[in-house]
Scaffold this motif. Structure first.
Motif, PDB file in Angstrom:
ATOM      1  N   ARG A 196       0.837  -1.204   0.000  1.00  0.00           N
ATOM      2  CA  ARG A 196       0.000   0.000   0.000  1.00  0.00           C
ATOM      3  C   ARG A 196       0.872   1.254   0.000  1.00  0.00           C
ATOM      4  O   ARG A 196       0.587   2.215  -0.732  1.00  0.00           O
ATOM      5  CB  ARG A 196      -0.919  -0.003   1.223  1.00  0.00           C
ATOM      6  CG  ARG A 196      -1.898   1.168   1.247  1.00  0.00           C
ATOM      7  CD  ARG A 196      -2.545   1.338   2.604  1.00  0.00           C
ATOM      8  NE  ARG A 196      -3.591   2.365   2.580  1.00  0.00           N
ATOM      9  CZ  ARG A 196      -4.127   2.910   3.665  1.00  0.00           C
ATOM     10  NH1 ARG A 196      -3.728   2.519   4.876  1.00  0.00           N
ATOM     11  NH2 ARG A 196      -5.073   3.829   3.560  1.00  0.00           N
ATOM     12  N   SER A 213      -6.450  -3.071  -5.705  1.00  0.00           N
ATOM     13  CA  SER A 213      -7.789  -2.527  -5.916  1.00  0.00           C
ATOM     14  C   SER A 213      -8.050  -1.345  -4.990  1.00  0.00           C
ATOM     15  O   SER A 213      -8.589  -0.308  -5.402  1.00  0.00           O
ATOM     16  CB  SER A 213      -8.841  -3.619  -5.686  1.00  0.00           C
ATOM     17  OG  SER A 213     -10.145  -3.098  -5.793  1.00  0.00           O
ATOM     18  N   HIS A 214      -7.648  -1.496  -3.739  1.00  0.00           N
ATOM     19  CA  HIS A 214      -7.841  -0.405  -2.782  1.00  0.00           C
ATOM     20  C   HIS A 214      -7.024   0.820  -3.181  1.00  0.00           C
ATOM     21  O   HIS A 214      -7.526   1.945  -3.146  1.00  0.00           O
ATOM     22  CB  HIS A 214      -7.436  -0.847  -1.379  1.00  0.00           C
ATOM     23  CG  HIS A 214      -7.414   0.285  -0.394  1.00  0.00           C
ATOM     24  ND1 HIS A 214      -8.530   0.721   0.265  1.00  0.00           N
ATOM     25  CD2 HIS A 214      -6.404   1.105   0.003  1.00  0.00           C
ATOM     26  CE1 HIS A 214      -8.231   1.747   1.032  1.00  0.00           C
ATOM     27  NE2 HIS A 214      -6.950   1.998   0.895  1.00  0.00           N
ATOM     28  N   SER A 236      -8.641   2.688  -5.968  1.00  0.00           N
ATOM     29  CA  SER A 236      -9.805   3.461  -5.512  1.00  0.00           C
ATOM     30  C   SER A 236      -9.376   4.718  -4.772  1.00  0.00           C
ATOM     31  O   SER A 236      -9.951   5.794  -4.954  1.00  0.00           O
ATOM     32  CB  SER A 236     -10.679   2.587  -4.598  1.00  0.00           C
ATOM     33  OG  SER A 236     -11.229   1.494  -5.312  1.00  0.00           O
ATOM     34  N   ALA A 240     -10.684   6.263   2.702  1.00  0.00           N
ATOM     35  CA  ALA A 240      -9.635   5.321   2.309  1.00  0.00           C
ATOM     36  C   ALA A 240      -9.152   4.503   3.496  1.00  0.00           C
ATOM     37  O   ALA A 240      -8.972   3.286   3.398  1.00  0.00           O
ATOM     38  CB  ALA A 240      -8.467   6.077   1.675  1.00  0.00           C
ATOM     39  N   ALA A 292     -11.934   2.030   4.658  1.00  0.00           N
ATOM     40  CA  ALA A 292     -12.063   0.952   3.684  1.00  0.00           C
ATOM     41  C   ALA A 292     -10.872  -0.001   3.771  1.00  0.00           C
ATOM     42  O   ALA A 292     -11.018  -1.227   3.627  1.00  0.00           O
ATOM     43  CB  ALA A 292     -12.178   1.536   2.278  1.00  0.00           C
ATOM     44  N   TRP A 293      -9.699   0.550   4.024  1.00  0.00           N
ATOM     45  CA  TRP A 293      -8.495  -0.287   4.142  1.00  0.00           C
ATOM     46  C   TRP A 293      -8.586  -1.198   5.362  1.00  0.00           C
ATOM     47  O   TRP A 293      -8.344  -2.405   5.257  1.00  0.00           O
ATOM     48  CB  TRP A 293      -7.258   0.602   4.244  1.00  0.00           C
ATOM     49  CG  TRP A 293      -6.008  -0.152   4.583  1.00  0.00           C
ATOM     50  CD1 TRP A 293      -5.403  -0.254   5.804  1.00  0.00           C
ATOM     51  CD2 TRP A 293      -5.215  -0.936   3.686  1.00  0.00           C
ATOM     52  NE1 TRP A 293      -4.291  -1.046   5.739  1.00  0.00           N
ATOM     53  CE2 TRP A 293      -4.145  -1.486   4.439  1.00  0.00           C
ATOM     54  CE3 TRP A 293      -5.309  -1.231   2.328  1.00  0.00           C
ATOM     55  CZ2 TRP A 293      -3.185  -2.304   3.867  1.00  0.00           C
ATOM     56  CZ3 TRP A 293      -4.339  -2.048   1.754  1.00  0.00           C
ATOM     57  CH2 TRP A 293      -3.297  -2.571   2.518  1.00  0.00           C
ATOM     58  N   GLY A 306     -11.412  -3.810   4.778  1.00  0.00           N
ATOM     59  CA  GLY A 306     -11.113  -4.732   3.694  1.00  0.00           C
ATOM     60  C   GLY A 306      -9.948  -5.662   3.995  1.00  0.00           C
ATOM     61  O   GLY A 306      -9.997  -6.859   3.686  1.00  0.00           O
TER      62      GLY A 306
END
Length: 258
Positions: free
Chosen positions: A119, A177-178, A181, A236, A239-240, A243
């Motif tokens: 990331r 994917s993250h 986004s 973000a 969601a991280w 996910g």
């Protein structure tokens, strides 16, 4: 004239690309003229700076040549073409990633660190999400070192070789994917010169009509709760965290059976 960048890694001539990735200077075409004044690494670093500062579309052979102070034609004596340059750029970033020893930490801790490292890389170099093809990686020392290190994070999980490779691909797929986004969300803010809060405030009259609690009761209730909890329609970081936890839970179901 600027040329659109290759769509993904692995677009160049394989033998020349691999030779360059593994340090064979003879991989670049030989041309008559004065000796080399810069190195392949300097050419790659110039391309990386252009991509980071201005986006991948700014990386042309002419722009790279200007950045390192050589003529547009002589840059081809270092790298055969743009496709090979792209592979060198990706492999260089992978080669420079920090690879700490895993020691005796739990597998979930190790995989969390794998995800976080990727990331960080994709956040620092968002153009990577556009080009780093899982099916055709550049197969240089950076890719191989990264792959070996990340596979080692699965040691003692009891997974078969095939399952280990699939599990790593699954984890990296979530990260990519993250990151894409998150990059899209950041770009939307930059392109419109408005934060998410400003955008919602500016469109409040229209949104009040769209968010009819009688027609869309779940959307209004749940959307409002989520927006209040995470400070916007999408976060973000939220969601991280959610996910990644669910991705690791999915792997746990597979690993714990063994």
């Amino acid at each position: 004239m600027a040329i659109d960048p290759p769509a993904a890694t692995g677009s160049g001539e394989p033998s020349r690309t691999l030779a360059l990735l593994w340090g064979d200077a003879s991989a670049a075409p030989r041309r008559r003229g004065p000796g080399r004044s810069v190195t392949v690494d300097q050419v790659v670093d110039a391309a990386l700076s252009l991509a980071d500062d201005q986006g991948l579309g700014s990386v042309t052979m002419r722009a790279v040549a200007e950045a390192v102070g050589v003529s547009a034609m002589s840059v081809y004596t270092y790298v055969p073409g743009k496709a090979e340059l792209l592979d060198l750029m990706v492999d260089t970033l992978y080669r420079r990633m920090h690879r700490p020893a895993w020691r005796r930490s739990l597998w979930r801790t190790r995989l969390t660190k794998v995800a976080e490292a990727n990331r960080e890389l994709l956040t620092a170099h968002p153009w990577l999400t556009e080009v780093a093809a899982l099916s055709r990686p550049p197969l240089g020392p950076g890719v191989m070192g990264k792959y070996e290190h990340e596979l080692a994070a699965f040691d003692n999980t009891g997974l078969s070789d095939v399952a280990t490779d699939a599990a790593l691909t699954y984890l990296l797929g979530f990260v990519q994917s993250h990151a894409r986004s998150a990059h899209d969300a950041q770009r939307a803010t930059t392109d419109t010169a408005k934060s998410d809060d400003q955008w919602w405030a500016a469109n409040q009259p229209v949104l009040e009509q769209a968010f009819d609690p009688e027609t869309y009761p779940r959307s209004v209730r749940i959307g409002s709760a989520a927006g209040e909890a995470q400070g916007g329609a999408w976060s973000a970081d939220s969601a991280w965290e959610f996910g990644l936890a669910r991705t690791l839970d999915g792997l746990a179901a597979l690993i714990d059976r063994r």
